[in-house]
Design a protein around this motif. Structure first.
Motif, PDB file in Angstrom:
ATOM      1  N   LEU A 235       0.804  -1.220   0.000  1.00 36.47           N
ATOM      2  CA  LEU A 235       0.000   0.000   0.000  1.00 36.47           C
ATOM      3  C   LEU A 235       0.839   1.275   0.000  1.00 36.47           C
ATOM      4  O   LEU A 235       0.523   2.248   0.678  1.00 36.47           O
ATOM      5  N   GLY A 236       1.910   1.262  -0.743  1.00 35.97           N
ATOM      6  CA  GLY A 236       2.703   2.483  -0.897  1.00 35.97           C
ATOM      7  C   GLY A 236       2.049   3.402  -1.919  1.00 35.97           C
ATOM      8  O   GLY A 236       0.999   3.089  -2.481  1.00 35.97           O
ATOM      9  N   ASP A 237       2.672   4.560  -2.155  1.00 42.54           N
ATOM     10  CA  ASP A 237       2.143   5.455  -3.176  1.00 42.54           C
ATOM     11  C   ASP A 237       2.380   4.895  -4.565  1.00 42.54           C
ATOM     12  O   ASP A 237       1.731   5.290  -5.523  1.00 42.54           O
ATOM     13  N   ALA A 238       3.343   3.987  -4.683  1.00 46.75           N
ATOM     14  CA  ALA A 238       3.613   3.349  -5.969  1.00 46.75           C
ATOM     15  C   ALA A 238       3.970   1.891  -5.722  1.00 46.75           C
ATOM     16  O   ALA A 238       4.448   1.530  -4.652  1.00 46.75           O
TER      17      ALA A 238
END
Lengths: 357, 357
Positions: free
Chosen positions: A57-60
């Motif tokens: 669930l990172g930004d990318a």
């Protein structure tokens, strides 16, 4: 820095603590980035797509270094109705983008999913589409690596729109370029045309039409894979014949390669039910959208090999050689009718079948 | 096979033969894949984006093999109104996705653009947004590599929705992971918060609000670049504080890292006009969206270095150290108020400001 095991342990812990999505309908709050968004993403989407990259669930999403040049393609899907015989917007969104990679000679690797949801959409409808995407991606061996969800007010969308963007690794065997098409090359269509478009029209129910036809929506990579094996550089180029149909694809290649194409119209496979519906509606099947059919240009000496390769795959058993590349007229497509005459086959003009994909 | 020169010559020839877009409004035909689509894509979009990859107009863009692992991210933009002080949906769509890559420690490389257009949209409005995208991408040094356009009937969208999906190469210097955040780490906010959200609210004109504020929409890669140089692995993780604002980002990190965060509320930079608008509307600036602000977690010994690095960039001159990571309460964010008390700062609940991005 902390160890990879510790990261994994935390991810596992978080997995157990996932919020649940309890709402029956999508609200504006589901697109606001706060608690409701978290319930939607972590309670519905992440578990369905189920992979380690998305779990972080990172930004990318972070993917390993590819083994070669990469191909990238994007497609938005606004099909109406969202469910139809043979598929739905979820499977279509996966196949459509996977196929754009495949016909570019790239083995599909990862997809992003961008959802634009209409406020009030039943979450059960959304769940079905998320599951359809997950199943189609799984079958195609492609990872759903990252996503985004926006919600717009009731009436500012039509249930849901889906964007998928895909990356793939260009296959070593592929030497594909429309500009490499040469006079004498053969044109192959991988199966009966128009099934998808006519299925959607019938599914809409606003025409007094019935017919036993299902969408051809399918992953074309297995077919491309055997074609590349069979033909190597003798496979000049491919396109999947979606919006605008086979006629538009042929025109695009004729323009790009500055060659002519003569199409043997009687050789183009069309199911009777599709032919009948087209007759009734004044449509030409050559312009009707497909979602699991490709058009391939191959060197004359490789045509039979290519046809056999296509026919060895489940969605290719009704493939046919349908035309030939000529020097004249450059940039144009001529249809040879069953009566021996010729007609000019132009690109699609107007939009007889809106929101087919 | 034909030579690369010959391919280039054909592309150049085709460039000269580009169709022109003469329509004043977008029609369903522009999304149908035929002649009108070609005029839209080749007459408007391709010339504006102007690069060799897009010029080939294949089903997918082909990019060289990346020099390391790749990051991939997607975002759809449904902001209303589409133009606002300081930016528009076009620049926002570029910055938003570039920033998701940047805060993941990846140097942005290429973007896809998926347009969903409402029938009847003035083509001049579309042209402005295409040009805004091209300018923002150019300034960010990122290629607009591929695109797709769909049209939906009047009333089934709100002028235009834009999806951008980006890929970048993970920077060698980056060791970013929310799970690596440790007790004692400092929290930095890169500039005044809430500018974007309040700008959009004022631009809507349906509140009796005025104020001299512009969106903070900006490319964050230059800031990330200097931060990575200054801190290396002492930079633990970053997020851009978009939907849900700074409060939601802090909660996400607290949850992911299983740590507590104490925020010194008086240290958080907020412009007086934003503060005033929030007071009036009963909003908390901590929950208001930003489009060019990041939150960074850094080791205590690197905090001053990190702050100086951020402040050396144009959009970082008002950055501040605003908080500290604590062992307790795990997964929670506490605000230390200017009166010395504490309050719990939760994730955003509900959606006070819909369609802010």
């Amino acid at each position: 820095m902390i160890s990879e095991e510790s990261v994994e342990a935390r991810i596992e812990q978080r997995r157990r603590a996932r919020p649940r999505l309890k709402d029956e309908r999508v609200t504006m709050a589901h697109g606001a980035g706060g608690k409701a968004s978290r319930a939607l993403v972590e309670g519905l989407i992440v578990p369905a797509f189920d992979n380690a990259v998305l779990d972080r669930l990172g930004d990318a999403a972070v993917l390993p270094r590819p083994s070669g040049p990469i191909a990238m393609t994007t497609d938005s899907f606004v099909v109406r109705p969202i469910r139809f015989p043979g598929g739905s917007i979820g499977s279509l969104a996966v196949h459509g983008t996977v196929n754009d990679l495949a016909v570019s000679g790239a083995r599909p690797q990862a997809l992003s999913v961008g959802l634009i949801l209409e406020e009030g959409l039943e979450t059960s409808v959304l769940r079905d589409e998320i599951e359809a995407m997950a199943a189609a991606a799984d079958a195609a061996g492609v990872m759903l690596a990252c996503g985004d969800t926006k919600v717009v007010e009731r009436g500012k969308a039509d249930q849901m729109y889906v964007n998928t963007t895909g990356i793939g690794v260009v296959d070593d065997r592929a030497r594909l370029d429309p500009a490499s098409v040469q006079v004498g090359d053969r044109v192959i269509v991988s199966g009966p045309i128009g099934d998808h478009g006519i299925t959607i029209l019938i599914a809409r129910g606003d025409l007094d039409l019935q017919g036993d036809v299902v969408s051809d929506t399918a992953d074309l990579w297995p077919m491309v894979d055997v074609l590349l094996d069979a033909c190597g550089p003798e496979l000049r180029c491919m396109r999947d014949a979606t919006r605008g149909g086979v006629a538009t694809v042929l025109n695009e290649i004729a323009l790009a390669a500055e060659i002519g194409i003569v199409l043997d119209e009687a050789a183009v496979p069309v199911r009777p039910v599709v032919y009948g519906a087209c007759e009734l509606l004044g449509l030409d099947p050559l312009y009707v959208a497909n979602e699991g059919r490709l058009v391939a240009f191959v060197a004359p000496g490789a045509a039979e090999r290519a046809l056999a390769a296509i026919m060895s795959t489940p969605s290719g058993i009704e493939a046919a050689i349908v035309g030939e590349v000529t020097a004249d007229p450059p940039g144009r497509v001529l249809g040879r009718t069953s009566f021996g005459g010729h007609r000019m086959i132009d690109m699609l003009v107007g939009d007889p079948l809106p929101r087919i994909c």
